[in-house]
Scaffold this motif. Sequence first.
Motif, short mmCIF file in Angstrom:
data_model
loop_
_atom_site.label_atom_id
_atom_site.label_comp_id
_atom_site.label_asym_id
_atom_site.label_seq_id
_atom_site.Cartn_x
_atom_site.Cartn_y
_atom_site.Cartn_z
N PHE A 24 31.60 -3.82 2.34
CA PHE A 24 32.28 -2.76 3.07
C PHE A 24 31.31 -1.63 3.44
CE2 PHE A 24 36.34 -4.48 1.34
CZ PHE A 24 37.00 -4.59 2.55
N SER A 25 30.38 -1.32 2.57
CA SER A 25 29.40 -0.26 2.86
C SER A 25 28.52 -0.64 4.04
CB SER A 25 28.53 0.01 1.62
OG SER A 25 29.32 0.46 0.54
N ILE A 26 28.05 -1.90 4.05
CA ILE A 26 27.21 -2.36 5.16
C ILE A 26 28.01 -2.39 6.46
CG2 ILE A 26 25.90 -4.32 6.06
CD1 ILE A 26 25.17 -5.00 3.15
N SER A 27 29.26 -2.83 6.38
CA SER A 27 30.11 -2.89 7.57
C SER A 27 30.39 -1.50 8.12
CB SER A 27 31.42 -3.61 7.26
OG SER A 27 31.19 -4.92 6.82
N ALA A 28 30.66 -0.55 7.21
CA ALA A 28 30.91 0.83 7.64
C ALA A 28 29.66 1.41 8.31
CB ALA A 28 31.33 1.68 6.45
N ALA A 29 28.51 1.12 7.75
CA ALA A 29 27.26 1.59 8.36
C ALA A 29 27.06 0.98 9.74
CB ALA A 29 26.08 1.24 7.45
N GLY A 30 27.43 -0.32 9.88
CA GLY A 30 27.33 -0.96 11.20
C GLY A 30 28.26 -0.33 12.22
N SER A 31 29.51 -0.06 11.78
CA SER A 31 30.47 0.58 12.69
C SER A 31 30.02 1.98 13.09
CB SER A 31 31.85 0.66 12.02
OG SER A 31 32.32 -0.62 11.68
N LEU A 32 29.46 2.71 12.13
CA LEU A 32 28.94 4.05 12.43
C LEU A 32 27.77 3.96 13.40
CD1 LEU A 32 29.44 7.01 11.61
CD2 LEU A 32 27.66 6.75 9.88
N GLY A 33 26.96 2.92 13.23
CA GLY A 33 25.84 2.72 14.14
C GLY A 33 26.32 2.46 15.56
N ILE A 34 27.38 1.66 15.70
CA ILE A 34 27.95 1.38 17.03
C ILE A 34 28.47 2.67 17.67
CG2 ILE A 34 29.82 0.20 18.25
CD1 ILE A 34 29.55 -2.07 16.28
N TYR A 35 29.11 3.53 16.85
CA TYR A 35 29.62 4.80 17.35
C TYR A 35 28.48 5.67 17.89
CZ TYR A 35 31.49 9.54 17.26
OH TYR A 35 31.84 10.82 17.58
N PHE A 36 27.39 5.74 17.12
CA PHE A 36 26.26 6.57 17.57
C PHE A 36 25.58 5.96 18.80
CE2 PHE A 36 26.27 8.32 13.15
CZ PHE A 36 26.49 9.65 13.51
N VAL A 37 25.55 4.63 18.87
CA VAL A 37 25.01 3.99 20.07
C VAL A 37 25.86 4.34 21.28
CG1 VAL A 37 24.68 1.75 21.20
CG2 VAL A 37 23.86 2.09 18.88
#
Length: 332
Positions: A24-37
């Motif tokens: 879940f931590s890695i997935s949340a970081a990925g989703s946050l990365g998509i938001y910043f992209v």
Amino acid sequence: MITKKYRDFSLKHKIQLIILFCIFSISAAGSLGIYFVKKSHEQVLYRFVSSNLTCSATEIYDTLTETENLAMMILSNNSIQEVLPLIESSESRAEKQLYINTIYNTLCNHLFNTSIDPVSYISIQLNNEEISTYSPLTRQVPNDVKKELVTIAKEEMGGSVWVTDYSREYGLFLVQELRETRYLSLHPLGTLIININLDDMISQAASHDSAYDSMSFLLASNNQLIYPSDDITENYYNTLKKSLKQKYDILTLDNNPYFAVGGHIPGYQWDYFCIVPYDSIARTLSFTLKLCVIAMIFSVGVVFIASTSILSSLTRAVYWIVNKLKVFAKAI
């Protein structure tokens, strides 16, 4: 309370919770990365469109000011000042035609020598005559519109003014009442009308290299739509005017998302908008986000099943060893 419950968990469940937390931590970081992209892409798109918009606004400003300078050159031309009064006072038809030809040639020289490509034609309206360079048949201006232009010019008492009321049908008009400057008499000589082809002006202003071929433009003045691209309606302008409260935004126009940027023509009370279809970008970002969520759920399922199987085998082995130790201990 939570700590106590965690302590009561079996070793198998503890390891599973640790694995799930990592996923879940890695997935949340990925989703946050998509938001910043997504936000980064909006910033890049804004800088690009804003730069294009600034260049286009400067081009339009240059066209307007150069046209005003052209009007001043025509006003100060010796032939205009000397020959125009003779047209009205001459009683000979041959002389009058000679004077009209002189003015016509003067206007043609100014038109052909100017660097303002969007200028369509130049005309001078007299009481009983009209002297004009060639004007396209598709843009023939009705007499009632010409009379209105003359009236507007007279109200300015020698000053030049841009008329945008008929821009969508006949183009943009710069009108000015020509006055005799010799001896400072300021006697009215006629009305100068310079017509600007808006399609040519906007095409020239928007001719900068663009990575977005579907970019659309809109020009407005005093809440009046002057020029819309072919795919822009009046509703688009109303929505942009009401909803665009910041430098840029993503707006929904006719149920389609658009990236919108607004600006102003320097020196004029004209608003300038640029919109880029955002549906393809939105679809890509939405697809990426959905893919991330699906991958996260799939990963959780796979890891949960795999960890359950592995931990079950591990715990069975541990229990077997513990039982063997208990039997051994009893034997001793």
